[in-house]
Design a protein around this motif. Structure first.
Motif, PDB file in Angstrom:
ATOM      1  N   ALA A 155       8.827  14.729  -4.481  1.00 21.03           N
ATOM      2  CA  ALA A 155       8.778  14.918  -5.930  1.00 21.03           C
ATOM      3  C   ALA A 155      10.181  14.969  -6.517  1.00 21.03           C
ATOM      4  O   ALA A 155      10.469  14.341  -7.546  1.00 21.03           O
ATOM      5  CB  ALA A 155       8.015  16.196  -6.266  1.00 21.03           C
ATOM      6  N   PHE A 156      11.075  15.706  -5.859  1.00 12.81           N
ATOM      7  CA  PHE A 156      12.432  15.848  -6.370  1.00 12.81           C
ATOM      8  C   PHE A 156      13.174  14.515  -6.340  1.00 12.81           C
ATOM      9  O   PHE A 156      13.820  14.127  -7.325  1.00 12.81           O
ATOM     10  CB  PHE A 156      13.183  16.894  -5.548  1.00 12.81           C
ATOM     11  CG  PHE A 156      14.580  17.151  -6.022  1.00 12.81           C
ATOM     12  CD1 PHE A 156      14.811  17.763  -7.241  1.00 12.81           C
ATOM     13  CD2 PHE A 156      15.674  16.785  -5.242  1.00 12.81           C
ATOM     14  CE1 PHE A 156      16.105  18.007  -7.685  1.00 12.81           C
ATOM     15  CE2 PHE A 156      16.966  17.021  -5.679  1.00 12.81           C
ATOM     16  CZ  PHE A 156      17.180  17.635  -6.898  1.00 12.81           C
ATOM     17  N   GLU A 157      13.079  13.803  -5.233  1.00 11.57           N
ATOM     18  CA  GLU A 157      13.755  12.512  -5.145  1.00 11.57           C
ATOM     19  C   GLU A 157      13.179  11.525  -6.154  1.00 11.57           C
ATOM     20  O   GLU A 157      13.910  10.710  -6.724  1.00 11.57           O
ATOM     21  CB  GLU A 157      13.648  11.958  -3.729  1.00 11.57           C
ATOM     22  CG  GLU A 157      14.499  12.718  -2.717  1.00 11.57           C
ATOM     23  CD  GLU A 157      14.379  12.163  -1.307  1.00 11.57           C
ATOM     24  OE1 GLU A 157      13.437  11.371  -1.063  1.00 11.57           O
ATOM     25  OE2 GLU A 157      15.215  12.518  -0.458  1.00 11.57           O
ATOM     26  N   ILE A 178       5.855  15.889 -11.364  1.00 13.36           N
ATOM     27  CA  ILE A 178       5.907  17.272 -11.851  1.00 13.36           C
ATOM     28  C   ILE A 178       4.790  18.096 -11.215  1.00 13.36           C
ATOM     29  O   ILE A 178       4.996  19.245 -10.794  1.00 13.36           O
ATOM     30  CB  ILE A 178       5.782  17.307 -13.387  1.00 13.36           C
ATOM     31  CG1 ILE A 178       7.005  16.650 -14.041  1.00 13.36           C
ATOM     32  CG2 ILE A 178       5.608  18.734 -13.887  1.00 13.36           C
ATOM     33  CD1 ILE A 178       8.291  17.418 -13.862  1.00 13.36           C
ATOM     34  N   GLU A 179       3.604  17.514 -11.140  1.00 12.62           N
ATOM     35  CA  GLU A 179       2.468  18.218 -10.538  1.00 12.62           C
ATOM     36  C   GLU A 179       2.771  18.617  -9.098  1.00 12.62           C
ATOM     37  O   GLU A 179       2.536  19.757  -8.686  1.00 12.62           O
ATOM     38  CB  GLU A 179       1.222  17.331 -10.575  1.00 12.62           C
ATOM     39  CG  GLU A 179       0.555  17.236 -11.927  1.00 12.62           C
ATOM     40  CD  GLU A 179      -0.051  18.559 -12.378  1.00 12.62           C
ATOM     41  OE1 GLU A 179      -0.362  19.414 -11.526  1.00 12.62           O
ATOM     42  OE2 GLU A 179      -0.183  18.743 -13.590  1.00 12.62           O
ATOM     43  N   LEU A 224      13.982   8.565 -11.243  1.00 17.89           N
ATOM     44  CA  LEU A 224      13.577   8.268 -12.617  1.00 17.89           C
ATOM     45  C   LEU A 224      14.690   8.589 -13.604  1.00 17.89           C
ATOM     46  O   LEU A 224      14.937   7.836 -14.553  1.00 17.89           O
ATOM     47  CB  LEU A 224      12.325   9.065 -12.983  1.00 17.89           C
ATOM     48  CG  LEU A 224      10.973   8.467 -12.597  1.00 17.89           C
ATOM     49  CD1 LEU A 224       9.854   9.425 -12.961  1.00 17.89           C
ATOM     50  CD2 LEU A 224      10.766   7.126 -13.293  1.00 17.89           C
ATOM     51  N   TYR A 225      15.369   9.715 -13.386  1.00 19.71           N
ATOM     52  CA  TYR A 225      16.443  10.112 -14.290  1.00 19.71           C
ATOM     53  C   TYR A 225      17.587   9.103 -14.253  1.00 19.71           C
ATOM     54  O   TYR A 225      18.182   8.776 -15.288  1.00 19.71           O
ATOM     55  CB  TYR A 225      16.957  11.503 -13.915  1.00 19.71           C
ATOM     56  CG  TYR A 225      18.139  11.940 -14.744  1.00 19.71           C
ATOM     57  CD1 TYR A 225      17.975  12.359 -16.063  1.00 19.71           C
ATOM     58  CD2 TYR A 225      19.429  11.912 -14.212  1.00 19.71           C
ATOM     59  CE1 TYR A 225      19.060  12.739 -16.831  1.00 19.71           C
ATOM     60  CE2 TYR A 225      20.516  12.297 -14.970  1.00 19.71           C
ATOM     61  CZ  TYR A 225      20.328  12.714 -16.283  1.00 19.71           C
ATOM     62  OH  TYR A 225      21.412  13.085 -17.034  1.00 19.71           O
ATOM     63  N   ARG A 226      17.887   8.593 -13.076  1.00 20.64           N
ATOM     64  CA  ARG A 226      18.993   7.639 -12.963  1.00 20.64           C
ATOM     65  C   ARG A 226      18.665   6.319 -13.651  1.00 20.64           C
ATOM     66  O   ARG A 226      19.547   5.667 -14.203  1.00 20.64           O
ATOM     67  CB  ARG A 226      19.324   7.404 -11.490  1.00 20.64           C
ATOM     68  CG  ARG A 226      20.027   8.600 -10.865  1.00 20.64           C
ATOM     69  CD  ARG A 226      20.454   8.335  -9.451  1.00 20.64           C
ATOM     70  NE  ARG A 226      21.278   9.427  -8.941  1.00 20.64           N
ATOM     71  CZ  ARG A 226      21.733   9.508  -7.711  1.00 20.64           C
ATOM     72  NH1 ARG A 226      21.450   8.557  -6.847  1.00 20.64           N
ATOM     73  NH2 ARG A 226      22.479  10.534  -7.332  1.00 20.64           N
TER      74      ARG A 226
END
Length: 283
Positions: A132-134, A158-159, A139-141
């Motif tokens: 989830a974190f990766e 997120i879930e 997505l942010y990048r």
């Protein structure tokens, strides 16, 4: 601009493990108005590897001096010894990532001689679900604002992140202004099994657990009348105690509430209301 001879070294293995080190003795930038920017003893080093776009290992950077001088070479702004360290590790057995950011500064002197000193900020996010974190980092990048990211991609990440639980902590934050001191530490935990967050974010606050501790010297409170008034009210309510020529707040976080030793409770959201109100007024 002048830069003294610098040294950069590094290694890389076929498995992707990287080490690097950089040393820049000094940098000087002269402005047309006669002012100068002087930077001394810049260094950086790191060891680790990139996995799925995220660094696992340790990186650090430091700078001994950062000064802005006027035409007479008198100091306008000074930073003495500043550093930043980032650490991250993967627990392969639980498939969780821990991250830590540490920022420290010995002293900052700004116009009219005012000083901020002994600054330290040690912030961590632990037990993050790896996939989830990766996914969120990726997505942010690709979409730095996240506003343009596909909600169908964000929601399941997120879930999963909240369903597996994680911890966010300020292991230590302290600083002094004119020898008056503030220090704080806190831990907020999202328990494993916190579900349906993307559909109903209101389930998060009641699930939170943790603790909070903060200390402020009397002089710092007295220097800000509105703050001093609020502190006095909390002392009367027995939510803050006088301790070591200052004031201490100590509370647990249970079900989205700050729970004090005397049993009184206030909603955790109350801590963020001034910020939220400030944002709405600024819009």
């Amino acid at each position: 601009m002048s830069i003294s001879p610098s040294v950069a070294t590094g290694t890389a293995t076929v498995l992707g493990q990287v080490t690097f080190q950089l040393n820049v003795p000094s940098v000087q930038l002269d402005f047309e108005n006669g002012e100068q920017l002087v930077i001394n003893q810049v260094s950086a080093k790191g060891e680790g590897k990139q996995e799925n776009g995220f660094w696992l290992g340790e990186q650090s950077a430091s700078m001994k001096q950062f000064s802005i001088l006027d035409q007479n070479h008198d100091s306008l702004f000074d930073i003495d010894t500043i550093g930043y360290t980032f650490k991250s590790s993967l627990n392969a057995e639980s498939d969780r990532i821990d991250t830590q950011h540490i920022f420290d500064m010995t002293q900052l002197t700004y116009p009219e001689g005012a000083q901020l000193s002994d600054l330290n900020v040690d912030f961590a996010m632990n037990s993050l679900d790896r996939s989830a974190f990766e996914g969120l980092v990726s997505l942010y990048r690709s979409n730095p604002s996240l506003a343009h990211a596909d909600i169908n991609e964000i929601a399941p990440l997120i879930e999963n992140l909240f369903a597996r639980g994680f911890q966010v902590s300020m292991n230590d934050m302290h600083f002094k202004i004119a020898e008056e001191e503030f220090k704080s530490k806190w831990l907020v935990e999202v328990p494993e099994g916190t579900e349906n967050v993307s559909r109903d974010p209101s389930v998060v606050l009641p699930a939170l657990q943790g603790n909070m501790n903060a200390y402020m010297s009397q002089g710092m409170a007295l220097a800000h009348p509105m703050l001093a008034q609020g502190v006095d009210e909390l002392v009367v309510m027995d939510m803050i105690k006088e301790k070591d020529a200052g004031y201490e707040l100590d509370a647990n976080i249970e079900g989205g509430q700050l729970v004090f030793e005397n049993g009184q409770q206030i909603p955790l959201i109350a801590l963020f209301l001034p910020l939220l109100m400030g944002q709405s007024m600024g819009q």
